[in-house]
Write an enzyme that holds these catalytic residues in place. Structure first.
Site, mmCIF file in Angstrom:
data_model
loop_
_atom_site.group_PDB
_atom_site.id
_atom_site.type_symbol
_atom_site.label_atom_id
_atom_site.label_comp_id
_atom_site.label_asym_id
_atom_site.label_seq_id
_atom_site.Cartn_x
_atom_site.Cartn_y
_atom_site.Cartn_z
ATOM 1 N N GLU A 178 0.823 -1.213 0.000
ATOM 2 C CA GLU A 178 0.000 0.000 0.000
ATOM 3 C C GLU A 178 0.859 1.266 0.000
ATOM 4 O OE1 GLU A 178 -3.022 0.219 -0.647
ATOM 5 O OE2 GLU A 178 -4.019 -1.639 -0.073
ATOM 6 N N ASP A 226 -4.698 -9.724 -8.654
ATOM 7 C CA ASP A 226 -4.941 -8.809 -9.777
ATOM 8 C C ASP A 226 -3.728 -8.092 -10.374
ATOM 9 O OD1 ASP A 226 -4.821 -7.396 -7.369
ATOM 10 O OD2 ASP A 226 -6.753 -6.410 -7.563
ATOM 11 N N GLU A 265 -19.053 -5.037 -4.960
ATOM 12 C CA GLU A 265 -17.716 -5.584 -4.749
ATOM 13 C C GLU A 265 -17.585 -6.954 -5.424
ATOM 14 O OE1 GLU A 265 -15.256 -3.960 -3.609
ATOM 15 O OE2 GLU A 265 -13.748 -5.381 -2.961
ATOM 16 N N GLU A 275 -11.570 0.856 -10.971
ATOM 17 C CA GLU A 275 -11.119 -0.025 -12.063
ATOM 18 C C GLU A 275 -12.013 0.007 -13.297
ATOM 19 O OE1 GLU A 275 -11.077 -0.765 -8.858
ATOM 20 O OE2 GLU A 275 -9.018 -1.334 -8.391
ATOM 21 N N THR A 289 -0.433 1.118 -10.371
ATOM 22 C CA THR A 289 -1.775 0.590 -10.108
ATOM 23 C C THR A 289 -2.616 1.562 -9.284
ATOM 24 O OG1 THR A 289 -2.975 -1.432 -9.539
ATOM 25 C CG2 THR A 289 -1.263 -0.714 -8.001
#
Ligand code: DMJ
Length: 468
Positions: free
Chosen positions: A129, A257, A354, A373, A457
């Protein structure tokens, strides 16, 4: 049969009414979306997105200044590692402000970052993160402003994260203490191990110190060496000391992902042939074992990594990044088809959930976390194809976001996309990603040269400013 003037006029009027209706009504289950977005409307949409970004930032500025994030419903701050503060929202937001030309907001964010941010903290942080949000944000801010203090902060952070990689395999632990280098969290996952190379690699190129790139690359290679020999798939959990999988569940959602995303982007940004080879092999494996082409469209489900046997038909908001990987891989037909499914998922309940079971077309996990996304994929596809339907998709997503997530003090998460009940969190990625991708979708291409950058990302664009 010849039509009289009156009939033609009536028919024309009817067509106009129908067209107007198709633009005005929100897309919902099964309804075709109007692809008409005029240039004037695009300009207006870009301005509206900018205004909504300012609304969200103003809430943070007023109620959570000096903290990481805002909880907009309770009007209270949220810190990731209390009592320490890493200024998650300002660092994550600054490049969006610069792209939008928000000079006052950018000056504010810049002041708090340069005057107060330090990584000499008594805090054990999540390597993934802080890499994608802080290291990525600082590197892009440095590239956009040329302010050397951003690079100095980035290098200090990178150096403090390196002890996380001291494991028997070279794959990083999930957490590392910024001051002591003590690490913990030996059971990790492909996303957290494989989504570091863009930031660490750029840091190496900008500081001319190869250790960051080499360390992050070794982690990717070690991870990919442990892909199933039968299917080529990865699982959801792996012990970074023993190198053994702890969970064989394979999919392209959270926890896995961005591993796929970073391999192709590593090749694009650094010209690294190993990353490209591993990335393409990974994409072939997911196409072969996770893809479902069913009546409701093209989807990607879950399978056992060793047998390839389908274990669930769950797709979701995080999975919605996958069309971008197909765009990067030059597979536009697949990217387009999957984006159709993304948009079906988005409109099913009026805003995307979700998790969604595509076999039953049913919401499985009903929350919405302000995730970017789906808009990100629409942006990539618009840039790759010029097809106006992606503008129309983005317009719908933006309208739904405003309708369901806007509150007096900013934007908030939803407990349920079905009931639209709200929760209380404004994640920094709303400002770093969701508003940025929507803005870039509607803004003129000159707002950011899509072909010149590689987005990390967290939507921080990185320019290849180095020569080797
Ligand atoms: C962001 O932090 C990044 O996009 C990450 O890759 C996934 N989770 C959030 C957004 O959903």
């Amino acid at each position: 049969m010849a039509l009289g003037f009156r009939s033609i006029a009536l028919a024309a009027a009817a067509v106009c009414v129908l067209l107007a209706l198709s633009i005005a009504v929100p897309a919902s289950k099964g309804r075709q979306l109007s692809a008409t977005v005029t240039d004037a409307e695009r300009t207006a949409l870009a301005a509206e997105v900018k205004k909504e970004f300012q609304h969200a930032w103003a809430g943070y500025r007023k109620l959570a200044w000096g903290h990481d994030e805002l909880k907009p419903v309770s009007a209270t701050p949220h810190d990731w590692y209390p009592p320490s503060v890493v200024y998650m929202t300002p660092v994550d937001s600054l490049d969006t402000m610069l792209m939008m030309g928000l000079t006052a907001e950018a000056a504010d964010a810049q002041a708090v970052i340069l005057e107060r941010l330090t990584f000499d903290l008594d805090a054990s942080v999540q390597v993934f993160e802080v890499t994608i949000r802080l290291l990525g944000g600082l590197i892009t801010s440095y590239q956009m402003t040329k302010e050397p203090r951003y690079l100095a902060l980035a290098e200090d952070l990178g150096r403090r994260l390196l002890p996380a990689f001291q494991s028997a395999t070279g794959m990083p632990y999930r957490f590392v203490h910024l001051r002591t280098g003590v690490k913990n969290g030996r059971v990790s996952n492909p996303a957290e191990i494989g989504t570091l190379i863009l930031e660490f690699g750029a840091l190496s190129k900008l500081t001319k110190k190869p250790i960051y790139f080499d360390t992050a690359k070794r982690a990717i290679v070690e991870l990919s060496n442990r892909a199933s020999k039968t299917t080529g798939l990865l699982g959801e959990g792996i012990d970074v000391e023993s190198g053994q999988w702890t969970n064989p569940k394979s999919h392209i959602g959270g926890g896995i992902d961005s591993y796929y995303e970073y391999l192709l982007k590593c090749e694009r940004l650094f010209g690294d042939a190993d990353c490209g080879r591993i990335g393409r092999a990974g994409v072939e494996a997911i196409k072969k074992h996770l893809e479902d082409d069913v009546a409701s469209g093209l989807w990607y489900g879950e399978a056992d990594m060793n047998s390839g046997k389908r274990t669930a038909t769950i797709y979701g908001s995080l999975h919605a990044f996958l069309p971008t990987v197909f765009v990067l891989n030059g597979d536009l037909p697949r990217a387009k088809r999957l984006q159709e499914s993304n948009f079906k998922m988005w409109t099913h309940a009026g805003i995307e959930p979700e998790e969604f079971d595509y076999a039953q077309m049913r919401v499985v996990s009903a929350s919405y976390a302000l995730r970017p996304e789906n808009a990100e994929s629409a942006y990539y596809l618009y840039r790759a194809t010029g097809d106006a339907q992606y503008l129309a998709q983005g317009r719908q997503m933006f309208r739904d976001l405003v309708a369901h997530c806007r509150v007096a003090n900013g934007y908030t998460t939803l407990r349920s996309v079905v009931t639209k009940e709200k929760t209380d969190r404004m994640h920094s990625f709303l400002l770093a990603e969701t508003f940025k991708y929507l803005y870039l979708l509607f803004a003129p291409a000159s707002a950011l040269d899509y072909n010149a950058v590689t987005f990390n990302t967290e939507a921080h664009p990185i320019w290849r400013t180095w020569t080797n």
